[in-house]
Design an enzyme around this catalytic site. Sequence first.
Site, short mmCIF file in Angstrom:
data_model
loop_
_atom_site.label_atom_id
_atom_site.label_comp_id
_atom_site.label_asym_id
_atom_site.label_seq_id
_atom_site.Cartn_x
_atom_site.Cartn_y
_atom_site.Cartn_z
N ALA A 40 -7.67 -5.20 4.69
CA ALA A 40 -8.16 -5.87 3.48
C ALA A 40 -9.38 -5.18 2.87
O ALA A 40 -10.02 -5.72 1.98
CB ALA A 40 -8.49 -7.33 3.79
N SER A 41 -9.67 -3.97 3.32
CA SER A 41 -10.84 -3.27 2.75
C SER A 41 -10.52 -2.68 1.38
O SER A 41 -11.42 -2.48 0.56
CB SER A 41 -11.30 -2.16 3.70
OG SER A 41 -10.22 -1.30 4.02
N VAL B 50 -4.92 -2.23 13.87
CA VAL B 50 -3.86 -3.21 14.17
C VAL B 50 -2.88 -2.70 15.23
O VAL B 50 -2.20 -3.50 15.87
CB VAL B 50 -3.09 -3.67 12.89
CG1 VAL B 50 -3.97 -4.47 11.98
CG2 VAL B 50 -2.42 -2.49 12.20
N SER C 17 8.22 -3.64 1.78
CA SER C 17 8.22 -2.72 0.65
C SER C 17 9.64 -2.64 0.09
O SER C 17 10.61 -2.80 0.85
CB SER C 17 7.79 -1.32 1.12
OG SER C 17 8.11 -0.35 0.13
N TYR D 85 8.60 5.45 7.23
CA TYR D 85 7.99 4.33 6.50
C TYR D 85 9.05 3.30 6.14
O TYR D 85 8.88 2.09 6.36
CB TYR D 85 7.30 4.87 5.25
CG TYR D 85 6.65 3.81 4.39
CD1 TYR D 85 5.45 3.22 4.77
CD2 TYR D 85 7.25 3.38 3.20
CE1 TYR D 85 4.85 2.25 3.98
CE2 TYR D 85 6.66 2.41 2.41
CZ TYR D 85 5.45 1.85 2.80
OH TYR D 85 4.87 0.88 2.01
P1 NAP Z 1 -3.93 1.36 0.79
O1 NAP Z 1 -4.54 1.27 -0.55
O2 NAP Z 1 -3.68 2.69 1.42
O3 NAP Z 1 -4.76 0.43 1.79
C1 NAP Z 1 -4.35 0.32 3.12
C2 NAP Z 1 -5.19 -0.71 3.82
O4 NAP Z 1 -4.68 -0.83 5.16
C3 NAP Z 1 -6.65 -0.31 3.92
O5 NAP Z 1 -7.44 -1.47 3.80
C4 NAP Z 1 -6.75 0.26 5.34
O6 NAP Z 1 -8.02 0.06 5.93
C5 NAP Z 1 -5.74 -0.60 6.07
N1 NAP Z 1 -5.24 0.03 7.29
C6 NAP Z 1 -4.51 1.17 7.40
N2 NAP Z 1 -4.23 1.41 8.70
C7 NAP Z 1 -4.80 0.39 9.40
C8 NAP Z 1 -4.86 0.07 10.78
N3 NAP Z 1 -4.28 0.85 11.69
N4 NAP Z 1 -5.54 -1.03 11.15
C9 NAP Z 1 -6.14 -1.82 10.23
N5 NAP Z 1 -6.11 -1.57 8.91
C10 NAP Z 1 -5.45 -0.48 8.50
O7 NAP Z 1 -2.47 0.65 0.79
P2 NAP Z 1 -1.89 -0.47 -0.17
O8 NAP Z 1 -1.15 0.21 -1.25
O9 NAP Z 1 -2.91 -1.48 -0.49
O10 NAP Z 1 -0.81 -1.09 0.83
C11 NAP Z 1 -0.98 -2.32 1.48
C12 NAP Z 1 0.37 -2.71 2.08
O11 NAP Z 1 1.33 -2.82 1.04
C13 NAP Z 1 0.92 -1.70 3.08
O12 NAP Z 1 1.57 -2.37 4.13
C14 NAP Z 1 1.92 -0.93 2.25
O13 NAP Z 1 2.92 -0.35 3.04
C15 NAP Z 1 2.45 -2.02 1.35
N6 NAP Z 1 3.07 -1.52 0.13
C16 NAP Z 1 2.35 -0.82 -0.81
C17 NAP Z 1 2.98 -0.37 -1.95
C18 NAP Z 1 2.25 0.39 -3.03
O14 NAP Z 1 2.92 0.84 -3.98
N7 NAP Z 1 0.95 0.55 -2.98
C19 NAP Z 1 4.35 -0.63 -2.15
C20 NAP Z 1 5.03 -1.34 -1.18
C21 NAP Z 1 4.39 -1.80 -0.05
P3 NAP Z 1 -9.20 1.20 5.90
O15 NAP Z 1 -9.18 1.78 4.55
O16 NAP Z 1 -10.42 0.41 6.21
O17 NAP Z 1 -8.85 2.18 6.98
#
Ligand code: NAP
Length: 244
Positions: free
Chosen positions: A10-11, A61, A139, A152
Amino acid sequence: MKHAALVTGASRGIGRAIAAELSAEGWPVCVNYLEHQAEAEELVRRLRAQGREAVAIRADVADRQAVEAMARAAAAELGPIGLLVNNAGISRQGLFQDTDDAAWDRILAVNLTGARNAIQAVLPHMLSEKSGCIVNISSIWGLRGASCEVAYACSKAAVVGLTRSLALELAPSGIRVNCVAPGCIETDMVRVLGPETRAMLVEETPLGRLGTPEDIAHAVAFFASEKAAFLTGQVLTADGGFIV
Ligand code: NAP
């Protein structure tokens, strides 16, 4: 009894918007992060300044013990966890043939086992209360498949299986388990793909834009609300029509 929400990852990005939205809905929120401590703490400061309860806790996680410690610390600070959002996720691009053990294992460890770890950490309380809500973030690539993102896509397809199977297993205990499958959302995860790919994704999205993190947060907040009291085992695709 007052219940709290735990949002993994959630950062930044989608998880950050989910934590902010759930907080606005009245949930005390645990903002989980891995590397971006300053961003997580800034969000917590902002929420507290608005008179809400929030705490930032670092945990990978993929690390079961760290997740259990986080769940205990969050419950001690905010009250027992009644809502878990498994949002933390990572993606990597590359040919399947070039995907080594380390990359494959890490993607599954974070995206799938991470959700398993968090669910098992909060479940004892939910089972004893006979209530609770879990929302997993999958996703569209987990539904449709994705070239050059096979690990993925597998992990996100597995999150759908986890959602449906647990929904069946936990329904008699009054615990609902649902899933949001985002399309292409404007976050760092998509920004790293570069402007050309971004433009292509906009083009391929019938609504003509990328989604915002808030678009996904609204869907999660719906599943978390009483309005979704009869919904479990569902996958809500929030993608601007991408895979219709
Ligand atoms: P993001 O901007 O890359 O952010 C990822 C978040 O996950 C960050 O807060 C990061 O924390 C945290 N994280 C990564 N690895 C972690 C771990 N091992 N333990 C705890 N926290 C972890 O990604 P996002 O686009 O917001 O994606 C969020 C979710 O939506 C993901 O599950 C992604 O697969 C899904 N999703 C995204 C999209 C898209 O288009 N963006 C589409 C479909 C699904 P830190 O930064 O503090 O490390």
